[in-house]
Design a protein around this motif. Structure first.
Motif, PDB file in Angstrom:
ATOM      1  N   TRP A 151       0.867  -1.059  -0.065  1.00 20.65           N
ATOM      2  CA  TRP A 151       0.069   0.020   0.078  1.00 20.65           C
ATOM      3  C   TRP A 151       0.649   1.263   0.017  1.00 20.65           C
ATOM      4  O   TRP A 151       1.723   1.441   0.909  1.00 20.65           O
ATOM      5  CB  TRP A 151      -0.930  -0.039   1.108  1.00 20.65           C
ATOM      6  N   LYS A 152       0.821   2.155  -1.081  1.00 19.23           N
ATOM      7  CA  LYS A 152       1.463   3.353  -1.415  1.00 19.23           C
ATOM      8  C   LYS A 152       0.924   4.440  -0.403  1.00 19.23           C
ATOM      9  O   LYS A 152      -0.180   5.002  -0.918  1.00 19.23           O
ATOM     10  CB  LYS A 152       1.848   3.404  -2.689  1.00 19.23           C
ATOM     11  N   VAL A 153       1.355   4.846   0.607  1.00 18.32           N
ATOM     12  CA  VAL A 153       0.840   6.056   1.512  1.00 18.32           C
ATOM     13  C   VAL A 153       1.985   6.766   1.766  1.00 18.32           C
ATOM     14  O   VAL A 153       3.057   6.333   1.946  1.00 18.32           O
ATOM     15  CB  VAL A 153       0.054   5.629   2.743  1.00 18.32           C
ATOM     16  N   PRO A 154       1.838   8.266   2.128  1.00 19.34           N
ATOM     17  CA  PRO A 154       2.882   8.791   2.333  1.00 19.34           C
ATOM     18  C   PRO A 154       3.504   8.957   3.920  1.00 19.34           C
ATOM     19  O   PRO A 154       3.005   9.908   4.626  1.00 19.34           O
ATOM     20  CB  PRO A 154       2.382  10.346   1.988  1.00 19.34           C
ATOM     21  N   MET A 155       3.906   7.798   4.342  1.00 17.37           N
ATOM     22  CA  MET A 155       4.197   7.636   5.755  1.00 17.37           C
ATOM     23  C   MET A 155       5.429   6.562   5.830  1.00 17.37           C
ATOM     24  O   MET A 155       5.347   5.835   4.837  1.00 17.37           O
ATOM     25  CB  MET A 155       3.200   7.154   6.546  1.00 17.37           C
ATOM     26  N   TYR A 156       6.076   6.671   6.971  1.00 14.50           N
ATOM     27  CA  TYR A 156       7.168   5.770   7.028  1.00 14.50           C
ATOM     28  C   TYR A 156       6.421   4.433   8.082  1.00 14.50           C
ATOM     29  O   TYR A 156       6.000   4.674   8.908  1.00 14.50           O
ATOM     30  CB  TYR A 156       8.246   6.045   8.159  1.00 14.50           C
ATOM     31  N   PHE A 157       6.654   3.245   7.244  1.00 16.10           N
ATOM     32  CA  PHE A 157       6.364   2.135   8.012  1.00 16.10           C
ATOM     33  C   PHE A 157       7.768   1.229   8.521  1.00 16.10           C
ATOM     34  O   PHE A 157       8.638   1.153   7.767  1.00 16.10           O
ATOM     35  CB  PHE A 157       6.110   1.090   6.774  1.00 16.10           C
ATOM     36  N   HIS A 158       7.554   0.866   9.679  1.00 24.41           N
ATOM     37  CA  HIS A 158       8.655   0.114  10.342  1.00 24.41           C
ATOM     38  C   HIS A 158       8.583  -1.464   9.894  1.00 24.41           C
ATOM     39  O   HIS A 158       7.612  -1.622   9.256  1.00 24.41           O
ATOM     40  CB  HIS A 158       8.612   0.087  11.897  1.00 24.41           C
ATOM     41  N   PRO A 159       9.774  -2.047   9.918  1.00 21.84           N
ATOM     42  CA  PRO A 159       9.982  -3.384   9.256  1.00 21.84           C
ATOM     43  C   PRO A 159       9.478  -4.460  10.163  1.00 21.84           C
ATOM     44  O   PRO A 159      10.108  -5.784  10.184  1.00 21.84           O
ATOM     45  CB  PRO A 159      11.349  -3.377   8.997  1.00 21.84           C
ATOM     46  N   TYR A 160       8.466  -4.128  11.249  1.00 22.96           N
ATOM     47  CA  TYR A 160       8.106  -5.235  12.186  1.00 22.96           C
ATOM     48  C   TYR A 160       6.616  -5.524  12.018  1.00 22.96           C
ATOM     49  O   TYR A 160       5.906  -5.452  12.997  1.00 22.96           O
ATOM     50  CB  TYR A 160       8.359  -4.750  13.505  1.00 22.96           C
ATOM     51  N   PRO A 161       6.093  -5.988  10.779  1.00 23.99           N
ATOM     52  CA  PRO A 161       4.672  -6.226  10.587  1.00 23.99           C
ATOM     53  C   PRO A 161       4.261  -7.300  11.579  1.00 23.99           C
ATOM     54  O   PRO A 161       3.119  -7.552  11.909  1.00 23.99           O
ATOM     55  CB  PRO A 161       4.410  -6.730   9.230  1.00 23.99           C
ATOM     56  N   ASP A 162       5.063  -8.218  11.971  1.00 20.15           N
ATOM     57  CA  ASP A 162       4.463  -9.350  13.160  1.00 20.15           C
ATOM     58  C   ASP A 162       4.612  -8.830  14.513  1.00 20.15           C
ATOM     59  O   ASP A 162       4.904  -9.724  15.304  1.00 20.15           O
ATOM     60  CB  ASP A 162       5.587 -10.650  12.925  1.00 20.15           C
ATOM     61  N   PHE A 163       4.840  -7.642  14.825  1.00 20.71           N
ATOM     62  CA  PHE A 163       4.953  -7.473  16.193  1.00 20.71           C
ATOM     63  C   PHE A 163       4.034  -7.485  17.172  1.00 20.71           C
ATOM     64  O   PHE A 163       4.327  -7.811  18.234  1.00 20.71           O
ATOM     65  CB  PHE A 163       5.035  -5.666  16.195  1.00 20.71           C
ATOM     66  N   ALA A 164       2.814  -7.877  16.738  1.00 21.71           N
ATOM     67  CA  ALA A 164       1.941  -8.406  17.515  1.00 21.71           C
ATOM     68  C   ALA A 164       2.047  -9.790  18.125  1.00 21.71           C
ATOM     69  O   ALA A 164       1.400 -10.169  18.959  1.00 21.71           O
ATOM     70  CB  ALA A 164       0.402  -8.552  16.835  1.00 21.71           C
ATOM     71  N   THR A 165       3.227 -10.542  17.644  1.00 23.93           N
ATOM     72  CA  THR A 165       3.115 -12.118  18.059  1.00 23.93           C
ATOM     73  C   THR A 165       4.284 -11.858  19.338  1.00 23.93           C
ATOM     74  O   THR A 165       4.300 -12.887  19.846  1.00 23.93           O
ATOM     75  CB  THR A 165       3.824 -12.826  16.890  1.00 23.93           C
ATOM     76  N   TYR A 166       4.909 -10.746  19.526  1.00 21.94           N
ATOM     77  CA  TYR A 166       5.863 -10.612  20.566  1.00 21.94           C
ATOM     78  C   TYR A 166       5.737  -9.414  21.547  1.00 21.94           C
ATOM     79  O   TYR A 166       6.777  -9.235  22.323  1.00 21.94           O
ATOM     80  CB  TYR A 166       7.133 -10.791  20.148  1.00 21.94           C
ATOM     81  N   ALA A 167       4.645  -8.541  21.433  1.00 24.83           N
ATOM     82  CA  ALA A 167       4.585  -7.330  22.205  1.00 24.83           C
ATOM     83  C   ALA A 167       3.290  -7.511  23.087  1.00 24.83           C
ATOM     84  O   ALA A 167       2.206  -8.008  22.632  1.00 24.83           O
ATOM     85  CB  ALA A 167       4.232  -5.987  21.211  1.00 24.83           C
ATOM     86  N   SER A 168       3.211  -6.961  24.131  1.00 29.58           N
ATOM     87  CA  SER A 168       2.467  -7.411  25.432  1.00 29.58           C
ATOM     88  C   SER A 168       1.918  -5.975  26.077  1.00 29.58           C
ATOM     89  O   SER A 168       2.746  -5.285  26.467  1.00 29.58           O
ATOM     90  CB  SER A 168       3.000  -8.267  26.453  1.00 29.58           C
ATOM     91  N   ALA A 169       0.586  -5.852  26.298  1.00 26.58           N
ATOM     92  CA  ALA A 169       0.239  -4.688  27.034  1.00 26.58           C
ATOM     93  C   ALA A 169      -0.397  -4.878  28.338  1.00 26.58           C
ATOM     94  O   ALA A 169      -0.814  -5.990  28.557  1.00 26.58           O
ATOM     95  CB  ALA A 169      -0.841  -3.947  26.063  1.00 26.58           C
ATOM     96  N   SER A 170      -0.498  -3.820  29.049  1.00 26.85           N
ATOM     97  CA  SER A 170      -1.739  -3.841  30.119  1.00 26.85           C
ATOM     98  C   SER A 170      -2.572  -2.910  29.638  1.00 26.85           C
ATOM     99  O   SER A 170      -2.419  -1.460  29.631  1.00 26.85           O
ATOM    100  CB  SER A 170      -0.810  -3.503  31.422  1.00 26.85           C
ATOM    101  N   GLN A 171      -3.989  -3.272  29.858  1.00 26.95           N
ATOM    102  CA  GLN A 171      -5.154  -2.504  29.353  1.00 26.95           C
ATOM    103  C   GLN A 171      -6.269  -2.513  30.395  1.00 26.95           C
ATOM    104  O   GLN A 171      -6.289  -3.246  31.268  1.00 26.95           O
ATOM    105  CB  GLN A 171      -5.613  -2.993  28.147  1.00 26.95           C
ATOM    106  N   VAL A 172      -6.660  -1.350  30.625  1.00 26.82           N
ATOM    107  CA  VAL A 172      -7.678  -0.900  31.614  1.00 26.82           C
ATOM    108  C   VAL A 172      -9.060  -0.365  31.086  1.00 26.82           C
ATOM    109  O   VAL A 172      -8.885   0.440  30.164  1.00 26.82           O
ATOM    110  CB  VAL A 172      -7.152  -0.042  32.545  1.00 26.82           C
ATOM    111  N   GLN A 173     -10.245  -0.837  31.375  1.00 26.65           N
ATOM    112  CA  GLN A 173     -11.350  -0.215  31.140  1.00 26.65           C
ATOM    113  C   GLN A 173     -12.092   0.156  32.341  1.00 26.65           C
ATOM    114  O   GLN A 173     -12.371  -0.748  33.240  1.00 26.65           O
ATOM    115  CB  GLN A 173     -12.263  -1.360  30.372  1.00 26.65           C
ATOM    116  N   LEU A 174     -12.622   1.280  32.214  1.00 29.35           N
ATOM    117  CA  LEU A 174     -13.393   2.173  33.295  1.00 29.35           C
ATOM    118  C   LEU A 174     -14.623   2.454  32.791  1.00 29.35           C
ATOM    119  O   LEU A 174     -14.662   2.944  31.750  1.00 29.35           O
ATOM    120  CB  LEU A 174     -12.584   3.167  33.922  1.00 29.35           C
ATOM    121  N   ASP A 175     -15.731   2.372  33.453  1.00 27.01           N
ATOM    122  CA  ASP A 175     -17.188   2.799  33.061  1.00 27.01           C
ATOM    123  C   ASP A 175     -16.795   4.658  32.878  1.00 27.01           C
ATOM    124  O   ASP A 175     -16.144   5.048  33.902  1.00 27.01           O
ATOM    125  CB  ASP A 175     -18.237   2.633  34.008  1.00 27.01           C
ATOM    126  N   ILE A 176     -17.495   5.008  31.977  1.00 28.97           N
ATOM    127  CA  ILE A 176     -17.657   6.486  31.797  1.00 28.97           C
ATOM    128  C   ILE A 176     -18.898   6.964  31.500  1.00 28.97           C
ATOM    129  O   ILE A 176     -19.921   6.333  30.823  1.00 28.97           O
ATOM    130  CB  ILE A 176     -16.769   6.748  30.516  1.00 28.97           C
TER     131      ILE A 176
END
Length: 464
Positions: A162-187
């Motif tokens: 996909w040709k778009v005017p932005m820089y793409f990093h070379p890690y398209p598989d990052f989701a296989t080794y990156a880990s988050a801590s996420q919180v949901q609160l009522d609003i």
């Protein structure tokens, strides 16, 4: 669909659920890398066996199987807790049924992690509290053989096409080794705009406290996760990721913003179809969309006509993300060392009812703010290993401690017992030392990586 109908649909999806008194519940999701202590690739058979033992021991009920029949998601019918693998068998996630007290969630978290690590260590593996698998170079980059994740893999790997005017990093598989801590609160609707404002301004401070995603290939960054999202195909439309470049001041402005977020997938004929992101405000004006779906090991082109129901697949990944459940999901924090796993939720929870006071503290600061940089730019700066000269460290320390004192007051109003989960953050603020910064400095001093894997994977901190 005309613009008025679209706006009505967006209002119903995102705003209507907030038009009620908040129930004050907490939702927590913690993703954790599974590490092979030998430094080699994580053995998927080991992770799958540990999950199977957990499911049997705690009587969780399977709710998802991969194409090979392996259970990758299971739920406790009583608590609502869920064990799953996120994107990959390298990345195990614990999601907790809604509760009102962090102490209750933490007790189950500690019990679950202790059980899982006991099982994993039988085969030289363990879970650890890092935002990046420390052996990411060696792990298998296979996405889960599940339609949703196969769609996501195809979407992320189209960055070369996909040709778009932005820089793409070379890690398209990052989701296989990156880990988050996420919180949901009522609003509640009346608090929505103040919350988005205050917590958007807070993001640079959170970088100081929570950065924990360092990788040797990008050594200048203490939290590579931001770049993973912003410079991937998710970031083709900046409205879908990161921070608000312009914070909405009215509900109408918020709906305008949401209408310019992009949809990138839908379902047709039983298949997940992904395509180049299209702002939802433009999507329904199209006669057809060209996408592709995964089947039998290949991605097959597929052309379809937009339908009203596709709006349910509009999904963003912003740091402060309004969901269809009437909650705000806070997404910017990395997985934390296990002995401080509840610290992310503790900060969000303590500040949630004090957004005006939080905004006042941040607006009056000059240690990092008011130097010509936006909050998004400041977050990028404070995720760096080396900070520029304008960052006044004494003032930044005072700012972080003031924010934590405000969070402490908020937690004391809710539940005195939960205040303890802020303790690790006071130490980090005093030293301006995030988990990633502490680890990198120790690695450079000669500490072996395995020592930090075990340290950050421990329920109780030691003398580090």
């Amino acid at each position: 669909m005309d613009k008025k109908k679209l706006r009505d649909c967006l209002y119903q999806k995102y705003i209507t659920p907030t038009e009620r008194t908040g129930e004050d519940y907490i939702g927590i999701e913690i993703e954790m890398p599974v590490v092979n202590l030998s430094g080699k690739a994580t053995d998927f058979s080991v992770t799958q066996a540990a999950a199977a033992s957990f499911i049997e021991h705690y009587h969780f009920e399977p709710v998802g199987r991969d194409e090979n029949g392996i259970v990758f998601s299971a739920t406790d019918p009583v608590t609502g807790d869920n064990l799953s693998f996120d994107c990959s068998y390298n990345n195990l996630e614990l999601s907790f049924g809604k509760e009102k007290r962090l102490t209750i969630i933490n007790k189950r978290f500690e019990e679950y992690v202790t059980f899982l690590n006991k099982e994993l260590e039988k085969s030289g593996h363990m879970l650890t509290g890092m935002g990046i698998n420390p052996y990411y170079k060696n792990v298998r980059k296979d996405f889960l053989p599940v339609p949703r994740y196969q769609m996501l893999e195809g979407f992320l790997k189209r960055y070369k096409d996909w040709k778009v005017p932005m820089y793409f990093h070379p890690y398209p598989d990052f989701a296989t080794y990156a880990s988050a801590s996420q919180v949901q609160l009522d609003i509640e609707k009346g608090k929505l705009l103040d919350t988005i404002h205050a917590f958007s301004v807070l993001e640079p401070v959170k970088a100081v406290l929570f950065s924990n995603a360092w990788m040797a290939d990008e050594p200048e960054l203490l939290c590579i996760r931001d770049r993973f999202w912003e410079n991937s195909t998710h970031g083709i439309n900046p409205h879908n990721i990161g921070m608000y470049d312009r914070r909405p001041e009215t509900i109408d402005e918020l709906l305008d913003y949401i209408s310019r977020t992009s949809v990138f997938c839908t379902m047709r004929e039983g298949h997940y179809v992904h395509f180049k992101p299209i702002p939802i405000i433009d999507y329904f004006d199209l006669d057809h969309v060209v996408g592709e779906y995964y089947e039998h090991g290949v991605y097959t082109p597929f052309t379809f006509k937009p339908e009203r129901e596709d709006i349910q697949y509009l999904r963003t990944y912003k740091f402060i993300d309004l969901t269809f459940r009437g909650t705000i999901e806070y997404r910017s924090a990395c997985c934390q060392p296990f002995f401080s796993a509840m610290s992310v939720a503790a900060l969000q929870l303590g500040l949630a009812e004090q957004t005006k006071e939080l905004a006042e503290i941040l607006d009056n600061d000059e240690s990092i703010y008011h130097h010509g940089y936006s909050e998004a730019e400041l977050r990028h700066i404070l995720n760096l290993r080396e900070w520029p000269e304008f960052v006044e460290k004494k003032g930044l320390r005072k700012l972080c401690l003031s924010v934590l004192e405000l969070a402490k007051e908020g937690l004391q109003k809710r539940d005195e017992n939960d205040v303890v989960f802020l303790d690790p953050l006071f130490d980090r603020a005093d030293k301006l030392m995030s988990p990633a910064r502490q680890m990198v400095e120790s690695l450079e001093a000669g500490t072996p990586m395995e020592e930090y894997i075990r340290y950050y994977g421990s329920i109780l901190p030691d003398s580090h």
